[in-house]
Design an enzyme around this catalytic site. Structure first.
Site, PDB file in Angstrom:
ATOM      1  N   GLU A  99      10.395   1.273  10.027  1.00 27.14           N
ATOM      2  CA  GLU A  99      11.352   2.369   9.775  1.00 27.14           C
ATOM      3  C   GLU A  99      10.607   3.661  10.061  1.00 27.14           C
ATOM      4  O   GLU A  99       9.687   4.022   9.318  1.00 27.14           O
ATOM      5  CB  GLU A  99      11.817   2.336   8.307  1.00 27.14           C
TER       6      GLU A  99
ATOM      7  N   GLY B  46       7.226   4.938   7.895  1.00 25.72           N
ATOM      8  CA  GLY B  46       6.357   6.094   8.118  1.00 25.72           C
ATOM      9  C   GLY B  46       6.665   6.697   9.470  1.00 25.72           C
ATOM     10  O   GLY B  46       7.762   6.518  10.011  1.00 25.72           O
ATOM     11  N   SER B  47       5.702   7.387  10.021  1.00 25.78           N
ATOM     12  CA  SER B  47       5.958   8.108  11.269  1.00 25.78           C
ATOM     13  C   SER B  47       5.920   7.150  12.468  1.00 25.78           C
ATOM     14  O   SER B  47       5.352   6.056  12.398  1.00 25.78           O
ATOM     15  CB  SER B  47       4.913   9.202  11.446  1.00 25.78           C
ATOM     16  N   THR B  48       6.512   7.608  13.552  1.00 28.28           N
ATOM     17  CA  THR B  48       6.575   6.767  14.756  1.00 28.28           C
ATOM     18  C   THR B  48       5.169   6.491  15.292  1.00 28.28           C
ATOM     19  O   THR B  48       4.865   5.372  15.716  1.00 28.28           O
ATOM     20  CB  THR B  48       7.468   7.444  15.816  1.00 28.28           C
TER      21      THR B  48
ATOM     22  N   THR C 278       2.317   6.246  13.598  1.00 25.30           N
ATOM     23  CA  THR C 278       1.654   5.223  12.785  1.00 25.30           C
ATOM     24  C   THR C 278       2.313   3.864  12.994  1.00 25.30           C
ATOM     25  O   THR C 278       1.633   2.833  13.000  1.00 25.30           O
ATOM     26  CB  THR C 278       1.689   5.610  11.290  1.00 25.30           C
TER      27      THR C 278
ATOM     28  N   LYS D 209       0.861  -1.179   0.000  1.00 26.81           N
ATOM     29  CA  LYS D 209       0.000   0.000   0.000  1.00 26.81           C
ATOM     30  C   LYS D 209       0.900   1.232   0.000  1.00 26.81           C
ATOM     31  O   LYS D 209       1.536   1.550   0.996  1.00 26.81           O
ATOM     32  CB  LYS D 209      -0.912   0.048   1.231  1.00 26.81           C
TER      33      LYS D 209
HETATM   34  P1  NAD Z   1       2.612   8.204   7.912  1.00 24.94           P
HETATM   35  O1  NAD Z   1       2.972   7.433   9.118  1.00 24.94           O
HETATM   36  O2  NAD Z   1       1.562   9.233   8.002  1.00 24.94           O
HETATM   37  O3  NAD Z   1       2.122   7.226   6.737  1.00 24.94           O
HETATM   38  C1  NAD Z   1       2.945   6.192   6.224  1.00 24.94           C
HETATM   39  C2  NAD Z   1       2.072   5.144   5.565  1.00 24.94           C
HETATM   40  O4  NAD Z   1       1.270   4.523   6.570  1.00 24.94           O
HETATM   41  C3  NAD Z   1       1.090   5.701   4.521  1.00 24.94           C
HETATM   42  O5  NAD Z   1       1.007   4.781   3.457  1.00 24.94           O
HETATM   43  C4  NAD Z   1      -0.220   5.742   5.299  1.00 24.94           C
HETATM   44  O6  NAD Z   1      -1.355   5.638   4.455  1.00 24.94           O
HETATM   45  C5  NAD Z   1      -0.088   4.511   6.171  1.00 24.94           C
HETATM   46  N1  NAD Z   1      -0.911   4.504   7.383  1.00 24.94           N
HETATM   47  C6  NAD Z   1      -1.410   5.570   8.069  1.00 24.94           C
HETATM   48  N2  NAD Z   1      -2.144   5.136   9.131  1.00 24.94           N
HETATM   49  C7  NAD Z   1      -2.078   3.786   9.117  1.00 24.94           C
HETATM   50  C8  NAD Z   1      -2.615   2.760   9.954  1.00 24.94           C
HETATM   51  N3  NAD Z   1      -3.360   3.049  11.023  1.00 24.94           N
HETATM   52  N4  NAD Z   1      -2.355   1.473   9.659  1.00 24.94           N
HETATM   53  C9  NAD Z   1      -1.574   1.167   8.586  1.00 24.94           C
HETATM   54  N5  NAD Z   1      -1.044   2.088   7.738  1.00 24.94           N
HETATM   55  C10 NAD Z   1      -1.300   3.376   8.010  1.00 24.94           C
HETATM   56  O7  NAD Z   1       3.985   8.794   7.355  1.00 24.94           O
HETATM   57  P2  NAD Z   1       4.185   9.772   6.117  1.00 24.94           P
HETATM   58  O8  NAD Z   1       3.672  11.127   6.529  1.00 24.94           O
HETATM   59  O9  NAD Z   1       3.682   9.136   4.876  1.00 24.94           O
HETATM   60  O10 NAD Z   1       5.791   9.814   5.999  1.00 24.94           O
HETATM   61  C11 NAD Z   1       6.577  10.635   6.786  1.00 24.94           C
HETATM   62  C12 NAD Z   1       7.148   9.863   7.968  1.00 24.94           C
HETATM   63  O11 NAD Z   1       7.863   8.730   7.485  1.00 24.94           O
HETATM   64  C13 NAD Z   1       8.152  10.669   8.763  1.00 24.94           C
HETATM   65  O12 NAD Z   1       7.945  10.450  10.141  1.00 24.94           O
HETATM   66  C14 NAD Z   1       9.498  10.088   8.318  1.00 24.94           C
HETATM   67  O13 NAD Z   1      10.543  10.255   9.250  1.00 24.94           O
HETATM   68  C15 NAD Z   1       9.137   8.656   8.111  1.00 24.94           C
HETATM   69  N6  NAD Z   1      10.098   8.005   7.215  1.00 24.94           N
HETATM   70  C16 NAD Z   1      11.007   7.133   7.770  1.00 24.94           C
HETATM   71  C17 NAD Z   1      11.976   6.520   6.956  1.00 24.94           C
HETATM   72  C18 NAD Z   1      13.003   5.589   7.549  1.00 24.94           C
HETATM   73  O14 NAD Z   1      13.727   4.928   6.801  1.00 24.94           O
HETATM   74  N7  NAD Z   1      13.114   5.507   8.875  1.00 24.94           N
HETATM   75  C19 NAD Z   1      11.989   6.782   5.580  1.00 24.94           C
HETATM   76  C20 NAD Z   1      11.045   7.667   5.058  1.00 24.94           C
HETATM   77  C21 NAD Z   1      10.100   8.261   5.885  1.00 24.94           C
END
Ligand code: NAD
Length: 491
Positions: A258, A235-237, A239, A182
């Site tokens: 990650e 994604g974010s911590t 989530t 996804k």
């Molecule tokens: P996000 O957590 O908002 O979303 C990430 C993904 O998770 C999206 O596809 C979203 O639709 C999905 N998601 C949201 N809620 C969910 C749930 N309840 N269950 C399952 N999936 C869900 O993050 P974002 O705003 O897309 O990305 C930015 C974040 O990602 C920042 O915190 C950044 O530091 C992190 N990031 C980390 C790395 C790494 O390698 N550590 C790399 C890139 C981005």
């Protein structure tokens, strides 16, 4: 191709299940960050659609030869896939930069070739990590056989849509798994193109499926699906916590997470070339407009360098002009959305109320385009409990704190929550290596900052920046489990 017309790019809309595009009526508006225009309506996978995608992946795992074919043949299909990606660069780079924050020059120079080569990198593991023979008694033969897990659920963020897809999907496929991905609902299309090219390259239909939709609905349903053997998430911590909870409640099943970062850069007064260091530091917070998990967002500077470094950073920042992602020559990206811009503004304003001094930036660029461009910003901060130091901003906002000695620098570098990456800039090798030992970070860069093409180096977080690793051998191994076998050899 250089600049392109964003209204003339055809979109591979919908889900991609069992080698077919599934078009559905879209309900989620998708906007272009450069001008804020809604350019597509995205379908959102409901439980039935997630079922169909997982079922497709399960059938492909058991029924196609993907998991069982000779591993070099699996690798060859992945290498062909990488070749097709490179050959498709005009379309793929345009698709990527159209709806994301990635300028077209960077999508062409970095994202597309980095993705193709990442797929080749993981393909090479397919016939090299099959398990091992154990040291058992002489009259027995003990082995650990590496086997794929089954269906891997992958969830990606919006900030680097292609390369994040590669990090999640390539090691899983190379190890013989099948995948349901996804992508972010904000950047949904380039992943569909990748999946289409995989099938064209000879990856069986159903091995790589893509479902679209919002995180709390489609993403959550994927995590909770009983047919999913493992979830790999970036994604974010916050989530990541929800993903782990969903996997615990419906499994438990393994997760790779990650997550966010708030990475420090330590600059000591002995750096030999302050201009060069300033350029490195500026790029580390302005690349992708700071929307990078490893953005070097906390600058710690030995006190005598404070003024000259700020002056040089301001000069670097002054060269950055906002640009549309589809224009050749654009170097500075928009923020992904108005909501993200408001979040940046709120944290900067709370930081100032808490005592941070604004040295430069602090407002949006005044542009006609309709996109949200935030000026590269420096906040000088005294106390580490300032919101701009504690919270991941995900914008081009740098905090700066002065230190008087190494011990103080290392103390300031320690973050209560995050431990994703860190940078150390010094001419003193001993000091650099002492810092490497002490810093709580999954990656430490010395006298440089940011990723290279060294896919072999794993990436991941200490503390709440993550669990497990992407890239490197570790990412491949995390897509396998090992079966212990003991054979009695006595006659
Ligand atoms: P996000 O957590 O908002 O979303 C990430 C993904 O998770 C999206 O596809 C979203 O639709 C999905 N998601 C949201 N809620 C969910 C749930 N309840 N269950 C399952 N999936 C869900 O993050 P974002 O705003 O897309 O990305 C930015 C974040 O990602 C920042 O915190 C950044 O530091 C992190 N990031 C980390 C790395 C790494 O390698 N550590 C790399 C890139 C981005």
């Amino acid at each position: 191709m250089a600049s392109f017309d964003p209204d003339r790019i055809s979109l591979p809309g919908g889900h991609y299940i069992h080698g077919r595009l599934v078009q559905e009526t879209g309900t989620l508006p998708v906007s272009r960050p450069s001008d804020g225009k809604v350019y597509a309506m995205l379908p959102s996978a409901d439980a039935g659609c997630v079922d169909a995608a997982v079922d497709s992946a399960r059938r492909a795992f058991g029924g196609s030869d993907w998991a069982r074919r000779p591993p070099r043949d699996r690798a060859r299909a992945m290498r062909r896939w990488a070749d097709l990606i490179e050959a498709d660069i005009d379309y793929l780079a345009a698709l990527e930069s159209l709806g994301s924050t990635r300028p077209i020059d960077q999508a062409r120079a970095w994202d597309v070739p980095y993705t193709a080569e990442g797929i080749r990198f993981f393909a090479e593991f397919a016939d090299k990590c099959g398990g091992e023979v154990a040291a058992t008694a002489h009259d027995h033969l003990g082995m650990q056989i590496a086997e794929p897990l089954g269906v891997v659920g992958a969830i990606a963020p919006w900030n680097f849509p292609l390369s994040m897809t590669c990090w999640k999907v390539a090691p899983a496929l190379a190890a013989g798994n099948t995948v349901v991905l996804k992508p972010s609902e904000m950047t949904p299309f380039s992943a569909v193109r990748l999946a289409t090219l995989a099938v064209e390259a000879g990856v069986p239909p159903g091995v790589f499926n893509v479902i679209q939709g919002s995180g709390p609905v489609a993403g959550e349903a994927l995590c909770r699906h009983p047919g999913v053997a493992k979830v790999t998430f970036t994604g974010s911590t916050g989530t990541g916590r929800a993903v782990m909870r969903a996997c615990a409640e419906t499994g438990p099943k393994p997760v790779t997470l990650e997550l966010g970062g708030k990475s420090p850069q330590l600059v000591f007064a002995d750096v030999p070339d302050l201009d060069r260091t300033a350029q490195t530091l500026a790029a580390a917070i302005t690349g992708n407009a700071g929307q990078v998990c490893v953005a070097g967002s906390r600058l710690l500077v030995e006190r005598p360098l404070l003024e000259p470094l700020v002056e040089r950073l301001q000069q670097c920042f002054a060269t950055l002009e906002p640009g549309l992602t589809w224009h050749a020559g654009t170097r500075f990206s928009p923020l992904i959305s108005d909501a993200q811009a408001r979040r940046v503004e709120t944290i900067v304003s709370r930081a100032r109320e808490a005592g941070a001094e604004l040295l430069t930036g602090g407002t949006r660029f005044d542009t006609e385009s309709g996109g949200c461009f935030y000026r590269p910003t420096i906040l000088q901060v005294g106390a580490s409990d300032n919101p701009a130091v504690r919270e991941e901003i995900f914008g081009p906002v740098l905090t700066i704190q002065a230190f008087d000695d190494e011990e103080e620098a290392l103390g300031l570098a320690e973050h209560e929550i995050y431990g994703l990456a860190a940078g150390v800039h010094t001419a003193d090798l001993g000091r650099a290596l002492r810092a490497v030992r002490r810093l709580s970070a999954g990656t430490v860069w010395v006298n440089r900052y940011g990723r290279s093409r060294d896919y072999i180096l794993p990436t991941g977080g200490y503390k709440r920046s993550g669990i497990g690793r992407d890239l490197g051998r570790a990412a491949y191994e995390a897509n396998l489990h090992h079966k212990s076998v003991l054979v009695d050899l006595t006659p």
